[in-house]
Scaffold this motif. Structure first.
Motif, PDB file in Angstrom:
ATOM      1  N   ASN A  81       0.056  19.292  92.165  1.00 15.28           N
ATOM      2  CA  ASN A  81      -0.217  17.747  91.541  1.00 15.28           C
ATOM      3  C   ASN A  81      -0.590  18.115  90.224  1.00 15.28           C
ATOM      4  OD1 ASN A  81      -0.179  15.803  93.975  1.00 15.28           O
ATOM      5  ND2 ASN A  81      -1.018  17.520  94.817  1.00 15.28           N
ATOM      6  N   THR A  84      -0.423  15.053  87.404  1.00 15.05           N
ATOM      7  CA  THR A  84      -1.336  13.984  87.624  1.00 15.05           C
ATOM      8  C   THR A  84      -2.585  14.384  87.285  1.00 15.05           C
ATOM      9  OG1 THR A  84       0.053  13.200  89.481  1.00 15.05           O
ATOM     10  CG2 THR A  84      -1.995  12.212  89.498  1.00 15.05           C
ATOM     11  N   LEU A 147      -6.539  14.891  94.255  1.00  8.70           N
ATOM     12  CA  LEU A 147      -6.589  14.354  92.963  1.00  8.70           C
ATOM     13  C   LEU A 147      -8.061  14.131  92.332  1.00  8.70           C
ATOM     14  CD1 LEU A 147      -3.606  11.669  93.096  1.00  8.70           C
ATOM     15  CD2 LEU A 147      -3.489  14.042  92.348  1.00  8.70           C
ATOM     16  N   GLU A 325       1.736   5.200  86.516  1.00  9.58           N
ATOM     17  CA  GLU A 325       2.501   5.207  87.739  1.00  9.58           C
ATOM     18  C   GLU A 325       4.069   4.459  87.658  1.00  9.58           C
ATOM     19  OE1 GLU A 325       3.927   5.905  91.640  1.00  9.58           O
ATOM     20  OE2 GLU A 325       2.277   6.832  90.099  1.00  9.58           O
ATOM     21  N   LEU A 335       2.322   9.401  87.304  1.00  7.90           N
ATOM     22  CA  LEU A 335       1.530  10.060  88.345  1.00  7.90           C
ATOM     23  C   LEU A 335       2.485  10.942  89.275  1.00  7.90           C
ATOM     24  CD1 LEU A 335      -1.502   7.666  89.119  1.00  7.90           C
ATOM     25  CD2 LEU A 335      -1.455  10.032  87.734  1.00  7.90           C
ATOM     26  N   GLY A 336       3.501  10.304  89.828  1.00 11.18           N
ATOM     27  CA  GLY A 336       4.384  11.280  90.718  1.00 11.18           C
ATOM     28  C   GLY A 336       5.828  10.688  90.402  1.00 11.18           C
TER      29      GLY A 336
END
Length: 553
Positions: A81, A84, A147, A325, A335-336
């Motif tokens: 991650n 992020t 996160l 996002e 974020l992803g």
């Protein structure tokens, strides 16, 4: 302050920390908020009070807390991650500091942009201790925990570096943007390098660290070594501690013994418990120091400055999360990634671009931005005067705004985080996690049976044969039990299903252990068993009890 007074304060602090933990368990309120309010009330009472020394916080309290958090984190999960985490721990910190700096320059009479950015850098990094304590208790999904952990581990380095740059600009120390960027890059890269040096430097000690006591001594010293090494070469000590902790945590299972692992884990839990308690008490006690110099400001100035600071802290974070996002994929700033990318991720790891966070997850992550002692320690490092000998612009106002931001988030967000998570319906899939653990148990048992087959093929005598068959039978029994459990978990979702037979077995096993322990005590009290023998046998029973679930349901 006399030694007796210091000792009484320490004992009182321990008593308050223990009481706050007990009260938190009874009421569901976060211990961090309870301790902060307790420190605040104590600060208003007559008697000795402790003022925050930023040097002690940054050198003595921060390294072990960061290192312990790193030991409890997952290097693989954070790396998966990383986009992020970097967005939250670097870019969001910079954006928050700039928003507060510009707000001060525009609307606070007499305030400078550099002073505002210094305050923004101090209050920008969330302290995840309170949020994680609550999140784990209510079963926050693993990705959100990762996160929050990753952000909390890395954002302090960004904030402290940015703070030093802002202070340099405010005191007139030859500030330039390119010089600041270069300083940040060198500090970050040097911090990573220092952390890696320490992490791999302890490897030659792994034989020594197989002894639990030696291991604990080395483990407790490691964060301070990493911090001092980095600071001695003028790079990020915070980042060095974090990197050392993450790398050591990832590699330790290869060489740590079971006894070492159990004892080290217990020691760090105690360190966390006491240091975190002291930190939150210390936050509340700073009230006299931060209101001491407010008399020189007009009430409207204090109100405007407070609204800008608290407003930016509360609003920039959710706005950043929502914008990143929903930004287009080509910007690579969200974020992803897409669910398709997650489905095509390589086995054993998450895709570099994980699935988008849902609105509920963004809300929870936004409300997890509680500030803590790092913000206060950072703002207290602001010097009293500039290079010209003039008072640092609005220093007392900056202290008050930082304290207010910490108090509002720590008490307000900290106390409401658990109800919010429950209301949002965000819960980790406990059944899925249990299913994965049982699959791993079956695989581990199969590996043990394979090793027994290999040993049986080697040259050995009938004594080895008997031992191999005994252990093989025990392993097969365990494998059958895990496979039956997997059948129960196959179609389960959410909570872990418990059968009446399983709950009955737990009750019976606990009753048997209690009976064994009572009998050993009777032997000791009757003089038939020495205390040394009692402690050895109790330790065996303690390990058996530790393997049982903490609750039968």
């Amino acid at each position: 302050m006399h030694a007796e007074t210091v000792l009484l304060l320490v004992l009182a602090a321990v008593a308050v920390i223990v009481a706050a933990r007990w009260l938190a368990g009874r009421t569901g309120l976060p211990a961090a908020a309870l301790l902060t309010v307790t420190g605040l009330v104590y600060a208003l009472l007559p008697g000795p009070n402790l003022e925050l020394d930023p040097e002690i916080v940054l050198t003595v309290l921060l390294p072990p807390l960061l290192y312990s958090a790193a030991l409890d984190s997952s290097l693989i999960a954070i790396r998966a991650n990383m986009r992020t985490v970097v967005g939250l721990s670097v870019l969001l910190v910079v954006v928050t500091a700039l928003v507060i700096g510009v707000g001060f320059a525009l609307w606070v009479p007499g305030a400078t942009l550099a002073a505002g950015i210094a305050l923004g850098a101090a209050v920008a990094p969330p302290d995840p201790v309170a949020a994680l304590a609550v999140g784990r208790r209510v079963g926050l999904p693993p990705r959100l925990v990762t996160l929050i952990q990753g952000e909390g581990l890395l954002n302090d380095a960004t904030a402290l570096t940015l703070l030093s740059v802002a202070i340099a600009a405010a005191v007139g120390d030859g500030y330039s943007t390119w010089s600041a960027l270069g300083s940040f890059a060198v500090s970050a890269a040097g911090g990573v390098a220092a952390g890696l040096v320490v992490a791999y430097g302890v490897r030659p000690l792994r034989r020594l660290r197989r002894d639990p006591l030696s291991s604990n001594a080395v483990s407790l010293a490691t964060p301070f070594v990493a911090y001092l090494l980095a600071e001695s070469v003028h790079v990020s000590g915070v980042l060095a501690v974090v990197v050392a902790g993450l790398v050591i945590s990832h590699n330790a299972p290869y060489w740590q013994s079971g006894a070492t692992r159990l004892q080290t884990d217990a020691v760090w839990k105690l360190v966390d418990f006491l240091l975190e308690g002291v930190v939150f008490l210390l936050i509340g006690q700073q009230l006299p120091a931060v209101i001491r110099g407010l008399g020189q400001y007009a009430p409207s100035t204090v109100v405007i400055a407070s609204l800008i600071t608290v407003g930016a802290v509360l609003l920039v974070r959710p706005l950043w999360l929502w914008l990143t996002e929903h930004a287009p994929q080509a910007l690579h700033m969200r974020l992803g990634g897409s669910p398709i990318e997650a489905e095509t991720s390589p086995p054993g790891g998450r895709s570099p671009m994980a699935p988008r966070l849902s609105g509920r997850e963004i809300t929870a992550l936004s409300w997890a931005g509680t500030r803590g002692v790092i913000s206060l320690a950072a703002v207290f490092t602001i010097p009293l005067t500039t290079d010209a000998g003039d008072p640092f612009p609005d220093r007392d106002l900056l202290l008050f705004c930082a304290f207010l931001a910490v108090l509002v988030t720590l008490v307000g967000q900290g106390a409401t985080f658990a109800p919010l998570v429950r209301r949002l319906g965000l819960r980790a899939d406990a059944a899925d996690a249990a299913r994965l653990r049982n699959q791993a148990r079956v695989a581990a048992v199969e590996a043990g049976l394979t090793r027994l087959d290999e040993m049986q093929a080697e040259q050995h005598d009938h004594v080895d044969d008997a031992a191999i068959e005994t252990i093989r039978a025990a392993l097969r029994t365990r494998r059958d039990r895990y496979e039956r459990r997997l059948e129960v978990l196959t179609d389960a979702e959410g909570d872990i299903p418990m059968s009446p037979q399983y709950e009955a077995a737990l009750r019976v096993r606990r009753a048997v252990i209690d009976a064994e322990r009572e009998e050993l005590l009777r032997w000791r009290d009757a003089g038939r068993l020495p205390d040394e023998g009692l402690r050895t046998l109790e330790r065996e029973l303690d390990h058996q009890e530790h393997l049982l679930p903490s609750r039968p349901a």
